[in-house]
Design an enzyme around this catalytic site. Sequence first.
Site, PDB file in Angstrom:
ATOM      1  N   HIS A  77      39.376  16.674   6.571  1.00 20.88           N
ATOM      2  CA  HIS A  77      40.371  16.781   5.504  1.00 20.88           C
ATOM      3  C   HIS A  77      41.762  16.325   5.928  1.00 20.88           C
ATOM      4  CE1 HIS A  77      37.226  19.930   4.914  1.00 20.88           C
ATOM      5  NE2 HIS A  77      37.114  19.251   3.792  1.00 20.88           N
ATOM      6  N   HIS A 127      44.637  23.515  -0.675  1.00 20.31           N
ATOM      7  CA  HIS A 127      43.553  22.730  -0.091  1.00 20.31           C
ATOM      8  C   HIS A 127      44.066  22.039   1.168  1.00 20.31           C
ATOM      9  CE1 HIS A 127      40.423  19.662   0.396  1.00 20.31           C
ATOM     10  NE2 HIS A 127      39.664  20.418  -0.380  1.00 20.31           N
ATOM     11  N   GLU A 129      43.409  19.213   2.533  1.00 21.17           N
ATOM     12  CA  GLU A 129      43.803  17.812   2.366  1.00 21.17           C
ATOM     13  C   GLU A 129      45.193  17.708   1.766  1.00 21.17           C
ATOM     14  OE1 GLU A 129      42.705  13.941  -0.328  1.00 21.17           O
ATOM     15  OE2 GLU A 129      41.037  15.258   0.225  1.00 21.17           O
ATOM     16  N   THR A 167      41.613  13.289  -2.785  1.00 22.10           N
ATOM     17  CA  THR A 167      40.451  12.400  -2.902  1.00 22.10           C
ATOM     18  C   THR A 167      39.263  13.022  -3.625  1.00 22.10           C
ATOM     19  OG1 THR A 167      39.542  13.072  -0.759  1.00 22.10           O
ATOM     20  CG2 THR A 167      41.070  11.197  -0.768  1.00 22.10           C
ATOM     21  N   CYS A 197      37.955   9.322  -4.010  1.00 21.33           N
ATOM     22  CA  CYS A 197      37.067   8.509  -3.190  1.00 21.33           C
ATOM     23  C   CYS A 197      35.809   8.097  -3.954  1.00 21.33           C
ATOM     24  CB  CYS A 197      36.715   9.231  -1.892  1.00 21.33           C
ATOM     25  SG  CYS A 197      35.373  10.421  -2.031  1.00 21.33           S
ATOM     26  N   SER A 225      34.331  23.946  -1.343  1.00 25.08           N
ATOM     27  CA  SER A 225      34.168  22.491  -1.436  1.00 25.08           C
ATOM     28  C   SER A 225      34.735  22.028  -2.767  1.00 25.08           C
ATOM     29  CB  SER A 225      32.690  22.110  -1.323  1.00 25.08           C
ATOM     30  OG  SER A 225      32.485  20.774  -1.710  1.00 25.08           O
ATOM     31  N   SER A 226      35.871  21.347  -2.731  1.00 22.64           N
ATOM     32  CA  SER A 226      36.537  20.923  -3.958  1.00 22.64           C
ATOM     33  C   SER A 226      35.648  20.027  -4.805  1.00 22.64           C
ATOM     34  CB  SER A 226      37.843  20.190  -3.618  1.00 22.64           C
ATOM     35  OG  SER A 226      38.466  19.693  -4.777  1.00 22.64           O
ATOM     36  N   ASN A 227      35.006  19.039  -4.183  1.00 23.41           N
ATOM     37  CA  ASN A 227      34.214  18.105  -4.990  1.00 23.41           C
ATOM     38  C   ASN A 227      32.996  18.789  -5.598  1.00 23.41           C
ATOM     39  OD1 ASN A 227      31.565  17.023  -3.441  1.00 23.41           O
ATOM     40  ND2 ASN A 227      33.138  17.508  -1.937  1.00 23.41           N
ATOM     41  N   SER A 269      29.582  17.407   0.840  1.00 25.06           N
ATOM     42  CA  SER A 269      29.505  18.055   2.149  1.00 25.06           C
ATOM     43  C   SER A 269      28.246  18.900   2.312  1.00 25.06           C
ATOM     44  CB  SER A 269      30.750  18.932   2.378  1.00 25.06           C
ATOM     45  OG  SER A 269      30.981  19.787   1.284  1.00 25.06           O
TER      46      SER A 269
END
Length: 311
Positions: A77, A127, A129, A167, A197, A225-227, A269
Site C-alpha cells: 500500500h 487507509h 494507501e 487505486t 488500478c 480490503s478496500s477493493n 488480495s
Amino acid sequence: MPKRTILLASPRSFCAGVERAIEIVEVLLEQRRPPVYVRKQIVHNKHVVADLESRGAVFVEELDEVPDGATVVFSAHGVAPAVRAEGERRGLDVVDATCPLVTKVHAEARRYAARGDTVVLIGHAGHEEVEGTMGEALEQTVLVESVEDVAALEVEDPSRVSYLTQTTLAVDETTAILDALRNKFAGLRGPDSADICYATTNRQEALGALSEEADLVLVVGSVNSSNSVRLVELAERRGTPAYLIDDASGVREEWLDGVEVIGLTAGASAPPRLVEGVIAAIRERGPVEVVEREVAQETIHFTLPVAVRNA
C-alpha cells in the site's frame, strides 16, 4: 434439491501487485534467516498474513518495533516519505513492496505539489494507501471522500487544483466525485491515465456483468480490503444482496435459502484457493453448476525489486 448455479466472476482474486508483494516476503524468508519484519499487513487479507507469519514473517505497526539492522518490508500500500526517512536513519535493511501503480500515484502527488497546486486526493480516510500518498505533500494535499466533501472544499487558489485517486475505489462513485470537482474547478488537472488500478476496475466490471442475474453475491476478502468492500457495495447498488466473507466458513445457511443463482468473486488480495473452498462448501449443500463469466484477461506482471532479485 434443485441444482444451483454459481456465476464465477473473472478476473478475481490476486492481482499483479499483490502477487509481487507476497513473493517479495516469500523470497526474503527463503534467502535470509527469519524473522523478516513487515510494516503493516503486506496485503489486506488475514489468510495471507497468517500463512506468512507461520513461516517467520513478523508484522508490526510501526518501525520502532523493528530491531536495529533487521530486514523490514514496506507493504503493497506504500508509505509516506517520513517512514522511509526513519528506516534510513535507523539503518534498517528496507525492501519496498509498494505496488508500482501506487508508486505512480506518489510520483504524481510530488509533481503536482512541486508546481504549486492544491492536490485533491479522492480516497478513504485512514487507509494506508491514502496516508502514504498524503505524506508526499502533506501541506498541499486535501482528502475528499464524497460529493458533499467537494461542495464544502475551499482552496487557496481555485485555478491551481489537481486531483489524484486511491487505486482501489469504486469507479462509478469516483466518477461522480470527479464530475463535482470539474464543475467546481474549471482548470482541474489530473493524471494522464486513471489512478484506479486495472485490477480494481476489472473486478468491478466482472461482478457488474453478473450481479443482476444473481439472487445473491458472495465476495471473498477481508474486511480491511478496500477493493473487496467496494465489490460488495457495487452489487448492493445494483439491487443484489451481497456479503463479504473471509472464506467458506463465513457462508451462512440462511443466505442460501431459496437462492438459485449465486454470484461469486474475490478481492484482489484474496487467494484463489479461498474461492475454490467456497464452491466446495456450496456443493456440500446440493448440486451446483459453475459458469465462469470472463470480461478481461490480465497479463500484467511486475518484476521484483533489485534488492530481492540480487539477494
